[in-house]
Design an enzyme around this catalytic site. Sequence first.
Site, PDB file in Angstrom:
ATOM      1  CG  HIS A  20      -1.941  -1.005   1.311  1.00  0.00           C
ATOM      2  ND1 HIS A  20      -2.108  -1.807   2.425  1.00  0.00           N
ATOM      3  CD2 HIS A  20      -2.891  -1.384   0.424  1.00  0.00           C
ATOM      4  CE1 HIS A  20      -3.125  -2.623   2.220  1.00  0.00           C
ATOM      5  NE2 HIS A  20      -3.612  -2.394   1.011  1.00  0.00           N
ATOM      6  CE  LYS A  32     -14.260  -6.194   2.944  1.00  0.00           C
ATOM      7  NZ  LYS A  32     -12.972  -5.855   2.355  1.00  0.00           N
ATOM      8  NE  ARG A  75      -3.287  -8.358  -4.257  1.00  0.00           N
ATOM      9  CZ  ARG A  75      -4.241  -8.271  -3.355  1.00  0.00           C
ATOM     10  NH1 ARG A  75      -4.002  -7.765  -2.192  1.00  0.00           N
ATOM     11  NH2 ARG A  75      -5.451  -8.717  -3.597  1.00  0.00           N
ATOM     12  CB  SER A 123      -4.722  -6.476   4.517  1.00  0.00           C
ATOM     13  OG  SER A 123      -4.247  -5.210   4.140  1.00  0.00           O
TER      14      SER A 123
END
Length: 163
Positions: free
Chosen positions: A17, A41, A90, A128
């Site tokens: 990040h 979440k 990514r 993460s």
Amino acid sequence: MRIAIYPGSFDPITNGHIDVIERSLKLFDRIIVAVLKNPNKKPLFSVEERVEMIKEATKHINNVEVESFSGLLVDFAKIKNAKIIIKGLRAVSDFEYEFQMALMNKKLDKDIETVFIMTNTRYSFLSSSVVKEVASFGGCVKDLVPPHVEKKLKEKFLESIKR
């Protein structure tokens, strides 16, 4: 002034990040790291903890602000007078979802543009979720997150073991 928003959950912020933030500043004058408050979440860290960790991780970088938001990203962007959304990619697997979100944001606000920044290859495996999983089993995350985040992860998982 070219203001861009880099949104995400950042639970926790990783070196990947930070790489995206630093590289984005070559394109934009100011980056607002926007931590999403997502009630759907179950994050490891509270929004306040994530904001503080990001502020600490980016204190060496000029022209970066860190805030939390809830609701639609395009509404937050409008409030901040930002027309650009930054998304880090990514792998190809990230693209489909992020492309869909970019198109939805464009439908919601025709003035919003999304810029995709490819991750540095050394962080292409990093997320993460992976960091949390490795840390939860006591694995070393030293080169994956800033030192203060590594410490917070150890503290958080030590807490859960004691419960």
